[in-house]
Design an enzyme around this catalytic site. Structure first.
Site, PDB file in Angstrom:
ATOM      1  N   SER A 180      -7.868  42.622  99.681  1.00 34.53           N
ATOM      2  CA  SER A 180      -6.964  42.163  98.633  1.00 34.53           C
ATOM      3  C   SER A 180      -7.289  40.721  98.293  1.00 34.53           C
ATOM      4  CB  SER A 180      -5.510  42.256  99.106  1.00 34.53           C
ATOM      5  OG  SER A 180      -4.636  41.584  98.211  1.00 34.53           O
ATOM      6  N   TYR A 183       0.930  40.266 105.033  1.00 32.34           N
ATOM      7  CA  TYR A 183      -0.031  41.163 104.379  1.00 32.34           C
ATOM      8  C   TYR A 183      -1.340  40.430 104.111  1.00 32.34           C
ATOM      9  CZ  TYR A 183      -2.142  43.804 100.495  1.00 32.34           C
ATOM     10  OH  TYR A 183      -2.999  44.479  99.667  1.00 32.34           O
TER      11      TYR A 183
END
Length: 261
Positions: free
Chosen positions: A156, A170
């Site tokens: 990501s 995350y």
């Protein structure tokens, strides 16, 4: 649960790729792209069998052999059985792995993130890929009698931004996945195993609704140079390239698909 169907075009010489979280979103787009390019597939899903079967049928219509494996990858004992089951389903030959399954945790400030939720994020986003990647390398590595292969980790853009005020745990988990790519790529290059990363930016998937902010792609659009979030099929193209012969000299790379952000 395992389901399987074999169309006439299936062949042991075709590449066979395992995609975790292959029943929706980016995973489903990757599955359909690879099926169109001649891959047979093993797709994992946690629930929503109907969605998994719909993706499988689409891929079968494109000529792929597709096996579905139901598994909660946060259960590491269950995760440890996925690659052996995929190899069995593929007739003994697995050529690719896409570590796609992942969660963000709830969107919010760092101080409000429960530790138990962070543990779950790391179990699914970091420890499960470690388990699967080790098993895949043992199967693919020429030093272990394999024929080589390719692994793509779906990271990501948050891994390099830190995702302040959004989901720092995350971002941390995806940074760990990036480190896995780089280390494994260098350690196993001489054994015929390529390991690369694709790092999406904000993308139109259900991951945002799962995190409590279903409108996150629209809310972030003004901060993206392209002026919009991405679509799953735009991520799938980068994955397909990294699994293809055209990327035969590419390992340890990270392709950022983020609209310029």
């Amino acid at each position: 649960m395992t389901t399987d169907a074999t169309p006439a075009r299936s062949s042991s010489e075709k590449p066979t790729t395992l995609i975790t979280g292959g029943s929706r979103g980016i995973g489903a787009a990757i599955a359909e792209r690879l099926a169109a390019q001649g891959h047979d597939l093993v797709l994992t899903y946690r629930n929503r069998l109907d969605e998994a079967e719909q993706v499988a049928e689409t891929c079968r219509a494109l000529g792929a052999r597709v096996t579905l494996l139901q598994v909660d990858l946060a259960d590491l004992a269950a995760a440890s059985r996925v690659v052996p089951d995929a190899i069995t389903a593929a007739g003994g030959r697995l050529t690719g792995l896409v570590n796609n399954a992942g969660i963000t945790g709830r969107i919010g400030g760092f101080l409000d993130a429960p530790l138990e939720e962070t543990e779950h994020v790391f179990a699914l986003n970091v420890f499960a890929p470690i388990v699967l990647t080790r098993a895949a390398i043992r199967h693919m590595s020429t030093a272990h009698g394999g024929a080589g292969g390719a692994i793509v980790n779906i990271s990501s853009g948050a891994a390099t931004s830190g995702a302040a005020h959004t989901y720092i745990p995350y971002a941390m988990s995806k940074a760990a996945l990036d480190a896995l790519t780089l280390g494994a790529a260098r350690e196993f290059a001489a054994e015929g195993v390529r390991v690369n990363t694709v790092s999406p930016g904000t993308t139109f998937t259900e991951i945002h609704a799962d995190a409590g902010r279903p409108n996150a792609p629209e809310e972030r659009a003004s901060r993206i140079p392209f002026g919009r979030a991405g679509y799953p099929h735009e991520i799938a193209g980068a994955v397909a390239y990294l699994l293809s012969p055209e990327a035969s000299y590419t390992t340890g790379a990270s392709i950022r698909v983020s609209g310029g952000s």
